[in-house]
Motif scaffolding. Structure first.
Motif, PDB file in Angstrom:
ATOM      1  N   TYR A  89       0.808  -1.219   0.000  1.00 19.87           N
ATOM      2  CA  TYR A  89       0.000   0.000   0.000  1.00 19.87           C
ATOM      3  C   TYR A  89       0.845   1.276   0.000  1.00 19.87           C
ATOM      4  O   TYR A  89       0.295   2.362  -0.173  1.00 19.87           O
ATOM      5  CB  TYR A  89      -0.924   0.006   1.214  1.00 19.87           C
ATOM      6  CG  TYR A  89      -1.839  -1.186   1.290  1.00 19.87           C
ATOM      7  CD1 TYR A  89      -2.848  -1.372   0.356  1.00 19.87           C
ATOM      8  CD2 TYR A  89      -1.677  -2.143   2.281  1.00 19.87           C
ATOM      9  CE1 TYR A  89      -3.685  -2.467   0.414  1.00 19.87           C
ATOM     10  CE2 TYR A  89      -2.506  -3.250   2.348  1.00 19.87           C
ATOM     11  CZ  TYR A  89      -3.508  -3.409   1.411  1.00 19.87           C
ATOM     12  OH  TYR A  89      -4.340  -4.514   1.466  1.00 19.87           O
ATOM     13  N   PHE A  90       2.153   1.154   0.205  1.00 19.10           N
ATOM     14  CA  PHE A  90       3.042   2.313   0.204  1.00 19.10           C
ATOM     15  C   PHE A  90       4.082   2.237  -0.906  1.00 19.10           C
ATOM     16  O   PHE A  90       4.997   3.057  -0.946  1.00 19.10           O
ATOM     17  CB  PHE A  90       3.754   2.433   1.562  1.00 19.10           C
ATOM     18  CG  PHE A  90       2.833   2.785   2.689  1.00 19.10           C
ATOM     19  CD1 PHE A  90       2.608   4.106   3.033  1.00 19.10           C
ATOM     20  CD2 PHE A  90       2.188   1.791   3.404  1.00 19.10           C
ATOM     21  CE1 PHE A  90       1.748   4.434   4.068  1.00 19.10           C
ATOM     22  CE2 PHE A  90       1.331   2.109   4.443  1.00 19.10           C
ATOM     23  CZ  PHE A  90       1.110   3.435   4.776  1.00 19.10           C
ATOM     24  N   ASN A  91       3.956   1.273  -1.765  1.00 22.90           N
ATOM     25  CA  ASN A  91       4.891   1.115  -2.867  1.00 22.90           C
ATOM     26  C   ASN A  91       4.378   1.900  -4.072  1.00 22.90           C
ATOM     27  O   ASN A  91       3.633   1.385  -4.919  1.00 22.90           O
ATOM     28  CB  ASN A  91       5.046  -0.375  -3.205  1.00 22.90           C
ATOM     29  CG  ASN A  91       6.147  -0.618  -4.217  1.00 22.90           C
ATOM     30  OD1 ASN A  91       6.970   0.269  -4.488  1.00 22.90           O
ATOM     31  ND2 ASN A  91       6.171  -1.809  -4.790  1.00 22.90           N
ATOM     32  N   TYR A 122       0.169   5.915   0.654  1.00 22.76           N
ATOM     33  CA  TYR A 122       1.297   6.826   0.836  1.00 22.76           C
ATOM     34  C   TYR A 122       0.896   8.275   0.523  1.00 22.76           C
ATOM     35  O   TYR A 122       1.126   9.183   1.335  1.00 22.76           O
ATOM     36  CB  TYR A 122       2.466   6.396  -0.049  1.00 22.76           C
ATOM     37  CG  TYR A 122       3.635   7.366  -0.003  1.00 22.76           C
ATOM     38  CD1 TYR A 122       4.502   7.378   1.085  1.00 22.76           C
ATOM     39  CD2 TYR A 122       3.862   8.272  -1.040  1.00 22.76           C
ATOM     40  CE1 TYR A 122       5.562   8.264   1.141  1.00 22.76           C
ATOM     41  CE2 TYR A 122       4.923   9.163  -0.988  1.00 22.76           C
ATOM     42  CZ  TYR A 122       5.760   9.152   0.097  1.00 22.76           C
ATOM     43  OH  TYR A 122       6.806  10.039   0.151  1.00 22.76           O
ATOM     44  N   GLY A 123       0.291   8.488  -0.626  1.00 22.93           N
ATOM     45  CA  GLY A 123      -0.137   9.828  -1.004  1.00 22.93           C
ATOM     46  C   GLY A 123      -1.171  10.409  -0.044  1.00 22.93           C
ATOM     47  O   GLY A 123      -1.027  11.548   0.423  1.00 22.93           O
ATOM     48  N   PRO A 124      -2.237   9.670   0.301  1.00 22.44           N
ATOM     49  CA  PRO A 124      -3.196  10.201   1.276  1.00 22.44           C
ATOM     50  C   PRO A 124      -2.591  10.526   2.627  1.00 22.44           C
ATOM     51  O   PRO A 124      -2.957  11.526   3.254  1.00 22.44           O
ATOM     52  CB  PRO A 124      -4.231   9.067   1.392  1.00 22.44           C
ATOM     53  CG  PRO A 124      -4.154   8.361   0.094  1.00 22.44           C
ATOM     54  CD  PRO A 124      -2.726   8.422  -0.322  1.00 22.44           C
ATOM     55  N   LEU A 125      -1.635   9.713   3.080  1.00 22.12           N
ATOM     56  CA  LEU A 125      -1.003   9.991   4.374  1.00 22.12           C
ATOM     57  C   LEU A 125      -0.188  11.281   4.320  1.00 22.12           C
ATOM     58  O   LEU A 125      -0.197  12.083   5.270  1.00 22.12           O
ATOM     59  CB  LEU A 125      -0.117   8.811   4.768  1.00 22.12           C
ATOM     60  CG  LEU A 125       0.481   8.850   6.180  1.00 22.12           C
ATOM     61  CD1 LEU A 125      -0.612   8.847   7.225  1.00 22.12           C
ATOM     62  CD2 LEU A 125       1.424   7.671   6.389  1.00 22.12           C
ATOM     63  N   MET A 126       0.505  11.516   3.220  1.00 22.86           N
ATOM     64  CA  MET A 126       1.258  12.756   3.076  1.00 22.86           C
ATOM     65  C   MET A 126       0.331  13.970   2.991  1.00 22.86           C
ATOM     66  O   MET A 126       0.638  15.046   3.522  1.00 22.86           O
ATOM     67  CB  MET A 126       2.133  12.687   1.816  1.00 22.86           C
ATOM     68  CG  MET A 126       3.247  11.649   1.882  1.00 22.86           C
ATOM     69  SD  MET A 126       4.424  11.934   3.212  1.00 22.86           S
ATOM     70  CE  MET A 126       3.946  10.636   4.376  1.00 22.86           C
ATOM     71  N   VAL A 127      -0.818  13.800   2.364  1.00 20.54           N
ATOM     72  CA  VAL A 127      -1.794  14.898   2.301  1.00 20.54           C
ATOM     73  C   VAL A 127      -2.331  15.222   3.696  1.00 20.54           C
ATOM     74  O   VAL A 127      -2.496  16.394   4.067  1.00 20.54           O
ATOM     75  CB  VAL A 127      -2.939  14.534   1.337  1.00 20.54           C
ATOM     76  CG1 VAL A 127      -4.025  15.591   1.383  1.00 20.54           C
ATOM     77  CG2 VAL A 127      -2.419  14.394  -0.089  1.00 20.54           C
ATOM     78  N   VAL A 128      -2.586  14.197   4.495  1.00 19.92           N
ATOM     79  CA  VAL A 128      -3.077  14.419   5.864  1.00 19.92           C
ATOM     80  C   VAL A 128      -2.016  15.117   6.703  1.00 19.92           C
ATOM     81  O   VAL A 128      -2.316  16.036   7.482  1.00 19.92           O
ATOM     82  CB  VAL A 128      -3.495  13.078   6.492  1.00 19.92           C
ATOM     83  CG1 VAL A 128      -3.839  13.261   7.969  1.00 19.92           C
ATOM     84  CG2 VAL A 128      -4.692  12.498   5.759  1.00 19.92           C
ATOM     85  N   GLY A 191      -8.341  10.571   1.424  1.00 18.64           N
ATOM     86  CA  GLY A 191      -7.044  11.222   1.617  1.00 18.64           C
ATOM     87  C   GLY A 191      -6.687  12.162   0.485  1.00 18.64           C
ATOM     88  O   GLY A 191      -6.267  13.309   0.718  1.00 18.64           O
ATOM     89  N   TYR A 192      -6.855  11.711  -0.740  1.00 22.09           N
ATOM     90  CA  TYR A 192      -6.594  12.598  -1.882  1.00 22.09           C
ATOM     91  C   TYR A 192      -7.628  13.712  -1.963  1.00 22.09           C
ATOM     92  O   TYR A 192      -7.331  14.804  -2.464  1.00 22.09           O
ATOM     93  CB  TYR A 192      -6.595  11.785  -3.181  1.00 22.09           C
ATOM     94  CG  TYR A 192      -5.300  11.051  -3.440  1.00 22.09           C
ATOM     95  CD1 TYR A 192      -4.114  11.753  -3.671  1.00 22.09           C
ATOM     96  CD2 TYR A 192      -5.246   9.667  -3.444  1.00 22.09           C
ATOM     97  CE1 TYR A 192      -2.928  11.081  -3.904  1.00 22.09           C
ATOM     98  CE2 TYR A 192      -4.065   8.979  -3.682  1.00 22.09           C
ATOM     99  CZ  TYR A 192      -2.896   9.695  -3.900  1.00 22.09           C
ATOM    100  OH  TYR A 192      -1.710   9.034  -4.122  1.00 22.09           O
ATOM    101  N   GLY A 193      -8.836  13.467  -1.468  1.00 14.29           N
ATOM    102  CA  GLY A 193      -9.849  14.524  -1.456  1.00 14.29           C
ATOM    103  C   GLY A 193      -9.499  15.672  -0.517  1.00 14.29           C
ATOM    104  O   GLY A 193      -9.986  16.801  -0.699  1.00 14.29           O
TER     105      GLY A 193
END
Length: 305
Positions: A89-91, A122-128, A191-193
């Motif tokens: 999920y983070f790759n 990974y992307g949603p976590l960075m957005v949060v 997350g992307y939202g």
């Protein structure tokens, strides 16, 4: 006959005496054997006992160290196994994250084809994390104070509670409405939202004026609306039934847009106005009291003269 009668008891007495002597001899020999079997009673017995105790203690300590080491090795292996489960999920590549961030502002019309929902965190976590940093900056700019805890803890709690809580609620509604979407896809979608929230909070904190909210509402409608329409389109494409689509789309749109309003008004303008009122009241009242006291004292002095 008399002689025979007298000689018979003597032989019986002698045999009895001999038998008793043999018994005494046997008893003496058995006592000697038992004494020899007990071994010597000097200090050598104590030394062998101490050596036995030391050996047992060494074996016990060795066994305890070995058990502790095996338990730690099992824990490390289980932790590595859990991390290995989350690795897919983070790759993701950085350019893929950039493309998905841009696509979160480009909604598509719902159709019979299912729109793609990513299984990536990974992307949603960075957005949060970016939203947490911007919210913390907004709190400090508005001089927001927390009675219990810290500003960092408040920002983390608000953002992660919304992310996980909304995903759990939408997963439950999706299960009830028979929508074909998983919990990981909902976490990624939400997350992307939140990228639209980051843009609105950043521009609203830097450019927002205190006397007019028109600029904020314009940002809220454009960036917040685009990210919301993107999520609604993905969910509608994976749901069958008009009533089910209406329930899911209205729920996620209302929660997503109201959360952005909460982030702005709870930690920016209202708190800033309250802090200004509380700080300005004591400063205005103190000089008036001092001036009134001075004028009263001057009047009394003039009357006396």
């Amino acid at each position: 006959m008399a002689d025979r009668g007298q000689s018979w008891p003597t032989q019986q007495d002698e045999s009895a005496i001999i038998d008793l002597g043999d018994v005494n001899d046997r008893d003496d020999g058995s006592d000697y054997e038992t004494d020899m079997s007990r071994g010597p009673t000097d200090g050598s017995g104590k030394g062998s006992l101490e050596e036995d105790v030391r050996k047992r203690l060494t074996d016990n300590v060795t066994q305890m160290v070995w058990n502790a080491g095996t338990q730690q090795a099992k824990r490390a292996w289980s932790l590595y196994g859990n991390i290995d489960i989350l690795r897919p999920y983070f790759n993701v590549e950085p350019h893929e994250v950039r493309t998905r961030l841009l696509q979160s502002f480009l909604p598509r019309m719902p159709s019979s084809e299912k729109q793609r929902a990513y299984r990536e965190l990974y992307g949603p976590l960075m957005v949060v994390f970016t939203l947490i940093a911007l919210l913390l900056f907004q709190m400090k700019a508005a001089e927001h104070k927390v009675e219990e805890g810290t500003l960092m803890g408040t920002a983390f709690g608000v953002c992660f509670t919304y992310w996980w809580g909304t995903a759990a609620l939408m997963w439950f509604l999706s299960y009830v409405c028979n929508a074909h979407i998983t919990s990981i896809q909902l976490l990624s979608l939400l997350g992307y939202g939140l990228a639209g929230h980051c843009v609105v909070i950043l521009l609203g904190t830097l450019i927002h004026t205190s006397h007019d909210h028109l600029f904020f509402y314009l940002l809220w409608a454009v960036f917040g609306g685009l990210s919301t329409l993107k999520m609604v389109g993905v969910i509608l494409s994976r749901t069958h039934g008009k009533s089910q689509r209406l329930i899911l789309s209205c729920t996620i749109a209302a929660i997503h847009l109201l959360f952005l309003l909460y982030l702005h008004f709870a930690y920016h303008q209202i708190v800033e106005d309250l802090s200004r009122v509380l700080d300005s009241d004591p400063v205005v009242k103190q000089p008036e009291v001092v001036n009134n006291v001075r004028t009263v004292s001057k009047d009394r002095a003039n009357k006396t003269h």
